[in-house]
Design an enzyme around this catalytic site. Structure first.
Site, short mmCIF file in Angstrom:
data_model
loop_
_atom_site.label_atom_id
_atom_site.label_comp_id
_atom_site.label_asym_id
_atom_site.label_seq_id
_atom_site.Cartn_x
_atom_site.Cartn_y
_atom_site.Cartn_z
N GLU A 152 0.83 -1.22 0.00
CA GLU A 152 0.00 0.00 0.00
C GLU A 152 0.87 1.26 0.00
OE1 GLU A 152 -2.45 -1.52 3.27
OE2 GLU A 152 -4.20 -0.99 2.07
N GLU A 186 -3.76 -9.67 3.43
CA GLU A 186 -4.55 -9.41 4.66
C GLU A 186 -5.66 -10.42 4.87
OE1 GLU A 186 -3.56 -7.14 2.49
OE2 GLU A 186 -2.91 -5.30 3.49
#
Ligand code: 3HC
Ligand code: NAI
Length: 717
Positions: free
Chosen positions: A117, A137
């Site tokens: 990210e 995740e």
């Protein structure tokens, strides 16, 4: 370097983020061992670095790199479940994207989760060819929470983004380039040098700021909607019971479904809300427990104290179900393997068993004939024990019979070189007794593989009293080579997994005789998250194996202990499950999924009458409570008696060998979430019916008395 930048850096950059000016480039290095996780100090340091870059007129470009083996492994998982500390990762990513100078991320090793990210929020991305990029995740019960669900679809499109985020898979640099996730692949092994070279090019061409929030891969709205619909269907089917996948789809949908000019911020806000919901879910706690537990099991007293011996050539005695599977596991680990069998017919069958595995892969297009030939060139078979003279390790997988095993070990004792490790794959037998029968007990160990041995991840490393520490360390090293998850166990009947299995199966059998049907019990466990219920597993494994064990144990069985005979009645009819076409279920024409077997229900009725039992109904909730109470209680006994080092070892064994749902963390973690006083109260209540079976584990009693839980014992070793 100007004074103003010096001042800014001295004031703000943290110990784990260092900044160096190199020409017009501000080189920002994250150095937070072991994996550069984005802990609060890293987040603060990154904010400070970007602020410093913006404040300094001499800086024209920011280059972010990671020190050590990785770029950034993601958010610091150890912070999860604790009160959040500012700044948030979302804020850091937004700040990077908003930077007034181009930001370039130069990736090597892992750029995962929040690490990717950060790269997505940068304006340009480069990755070395060995890099691993991904948003894993989902495997932790989470979803990307720092803009990943909004930036990734804008950059590579909804379909590709959903594939990445829902699978959590790692991408190599080449695939990332093809998807448009990165701008170039660095060919050398030096991320800093590659990054500086690319930065110079960007400066030379006056490369503009290029914000991912403005990227346009979302243009095709019909394709976006189709991808979302397809993901919903696939997720309903494949991710049964999981919380975060549906939240992921919702967040990704928001990347294109909101038409206001503020849609990026809206999307981020929704992402945050959904991320917090995932963070608060028990599944997140279970999956993160599993993540750390499977790393903790690698740490044992022996691996800390001793170095492993070298393994190159290994032997397997027995070419049956297990011997052949073990041979394949060893071959796949790159070792040379010699198989020894007792006669020519069995040897031919053993060879065929190994060939069959590789031919199956070829038929599915997952292996080439050349690759099979290359692997098989490391494989040989023999009837002579003497051919094992040079092996570094031999694994015995002959019949489960002490006399047969001791005879095999006597042969091995004769022929194997000094220092060779002599291992047994026994499921239940006393490995101390096997060790005592040879002249070198310090070299004897249990390596308990699970069927199919080339597929199942669990490897119980069974440690007899007199074994040398380096033999245990070698077993752990072997597990790593074979990509198995090792769990250390001490010697007892059934070690960790099979010992606990025997107890919860007895609890299930008792419920079956008292009134629950095997189909109800199976359904309850599937609803809990198991891929199959215990009676489906029994049919798959083959009823004959358990039957033989029960017959063997008959003489030593406590005559006062309850013994449910239903399984014996099935076996007496030759109903061994899938392999005979019928067991608890019917398998018409070799089908792998069974249907209810009405005759079994009739047999159960007869057995209830014989035992003088008036059947009663069980609620699904009661079935689950009893099943889990039995499992947890025996898990506690296994820890109490030091068969398992810690509760987490029990969890990992049950997760990897027995299908316990990973998102529930394992039985001991699950017990903590239910509350130990409640588990103990259940056991005490059930003990009123059968005090011999339902004896509360002393460890459970002690923990409840102290107000402690199993987790408190996990850091004890
Ligand atoms: N946070 C905290 N600790 C971490 C960590 C993380 N993200 N990733 C790894 N560690 C720890 C491990 O627990 C281990 O600790 P130990 O030495 O005390 O046992 C140590 O770092 C080394 O890890 P490995 O043994 O796994 O090292 P490998 O070299 O085999 O693998 C890796 C490295 C591929 C980076 C692997 O550790 C990994 O996959 N890590 C997790 C990656 C991940 O899931 N990231 C997403 C996090 S969630 C997130 O980012 C949310 C965000 O969207 C907001
Ligand atoms: P199997 O019956 O399929 O194979 C045993 C093989 O050993 C046969 O091929 C036989 O010819 C060979 N053999 C017997 N005596 C021998 C000798 N003296 N020398 C060389 N070879 C000999 O049995 P399976 O299922 O492979 O089990 C083997 C061992 O693995 C047992 O100890 C069992 O408890 C254990 N085990 C079995 C599991 C399973 O699911 N089947 C799981 C984990 C362990």
């Amino acid at each position: 370097m100007t004074n103003s930048l010096d001042a800014a850096l001295t004031m703000n950059a943290s110990d784990v983020v260092t900044c160096i000016i190199s020409g017009q480039i501000l080189q920002v290095t994250i150095n937070n061992p072991p994996v550069n996780a984005l802990g609060v100090e890293v987040r603060r340091g990154l904010l400070a670095a970007i602020a410093a870059a913006d404040a300094n007129v001499d800086v024209k470009l920011v280059l972010i790199v990671g020190a050590g083996r990785n770029f950034i492994a993601g958010a610091d998982i150890r912070e999860f479940g604790k009160p959040p500390l500012a700044p948030s990762l979302t804020e850091v990513c937004n700040r990077i994207e908003a930077c007034g100078k181009p930001v370039l991320a130069a990736i090597h090793g892992a750029a995962l989760g929040g690490g990717l990210e950060i790269a997505l929020a940068s304006h340009y991305r480069l990755a070395l060819s060995g890099a691993k990029l991904g948003l894993p995740e989902v495997q932790l019960g989470l979803m990307p929470g720092a803009g990943g669900t909004q930036r990734m679809p804008r950059l590579i499109g909804v379909k590709a983004a959903l594939d990445l985020i829902l699978s959590g898979r790692h991408l190599g640099a080449e695939e990332a380039l093809a998807l448009g996730l990165i701008d170039r692949v660095g060919r050398s092994s030096d991320a800093l040098a590659e990054g500086l070279a690319y930065a110079q090019e960007l400066l030379a061409t006056a490369a503009p700021l290029r914000r991912t929030r403005d990227a346009t891969a979302l243009a095709d709205s019909a394709a976006n909607a189709t991808a979302i619909a397809a993901a919903r269907v696939a997720t309903a089917k494949n991710a049964r019971g999981l919380f975060s996948p549906l939240k992921i789809i919702e967040a990704v949908e928001a990347s294109f479904s909101r038409s206001s000019p503020q849609s990026f911020e809206d999307g981020l806000q929704l992402e945050r809300t959904l991320f917090v919901a995932c963070m608060d879910s028990p599944q997140r706690a279970g999956l993160i427990h599993a993540f750390f537990a499977e790393r903790q099991v690698l740490k044992s007293p022996e691996t800390r104290a001793a170095q492993p011996r070298t393994l190159t050539e290994v032997g397997v005695v027995g070419g049956g179900t297990m011997g052949a599977g073990i041979a394949v596991a060893l071959l796949d680990a790159g070792l040379s393997v010699i198989m020894v069998e007792r006669d020519a017919v069995a040897l031919t069958r053993g060879l065929a068993n190994v060939e069959k595995v590789y031919d199956g892969l070829i038929a599915k297009g997952r292996l080439s004939a050349e690759a099979k030939a290359a692997t098989m060139s490391r494989f040989s078979a023999s009837l002579a024990y003497a051919s094992l003279a040079r092996v570094d390790l031999v694994i015995e997988a002959v019949f489960e019979d002490m006399a047969v095993k001791q005879a095999v070990f006597a042969e091995l004792d004769q022929v194997c070189k000094p220092g060779a490790i002599l291992a047994t794959n026994t499921s239940y037998l006393d490995i101390d007794a096997i060790a005592a029968s040879v002249s070198r007990p310090a070299d004897v160990i249990g390596l308990h593989f699970f069927s199919p041995a080339n597929i199942m991840k669990l490897l119980e490393i069974v440690v007899p009293t007199g074994v040398a520490p380096e033999v245990v360390a070698t077993a752990f090293a072997l597990a790593q080579k074979c990509r198995k998850v090792p769990v250390r166990a001490a010697v007892c009947d059934g070690f960790i997994g099979n010992r606990i299995l025997a107890v919860y199966r007895k609890a299930a059998d008792a419920m079956m005789e008292d009134g629950a049907s095997p189909y109800q019990i199976d359904q309850v466990l599937r609803d809990f998250g198991y891929p199959m219920g215990p009676y489906q597993v029994a049919d798959l494994a083959g009823g004959d194996i358990g039957w033989a064990t029960r017959k063997r144990q008959a003489v030593t069985r406590n005559p006062n202990a309850r013994y449910v005979q239903i399984a014996d009645r099935l076996c007496e009819r030759g109903w061994f499950g899938q392999k005979t076409g019928r067991g608890y279920y019917l398998y018409a024409d070799g089908a792998r999924t069974g249907t209810r077997n009405p005759e079994v229900e009739a047999i159960i009725s007869t057995e209830r009458e014989r035992a003088g039992i008036v059947p009663r109904t069980f609620t699904d909730a009661e079935i689950l409570r009893r099943y889990m109470a039995a499992m947890i209680n025996e898990g506690a006994n296994v820890v109490h008696q030091r068969i398992a080092l810690r509760p987490l070892d029990v969890d990992v064994a049950l997760l990897y060998g027995y299908g316990f749902p990973r998102y529930r963390g394992g039985p001991m973690h699950y017990a903590d979430t239910v509350g130990l006083p409640s588990v103990l109260a259940d056991i005490e209540a059930y003990a009123k019916e059968d005090p011999l079976f339902w004896q509360p584990s002393p460890l459970l009693v002690e923990l409840v008395a102290r107000g402690a839980n199993f987790a408190s014992l996990n850091s004890a070793e």
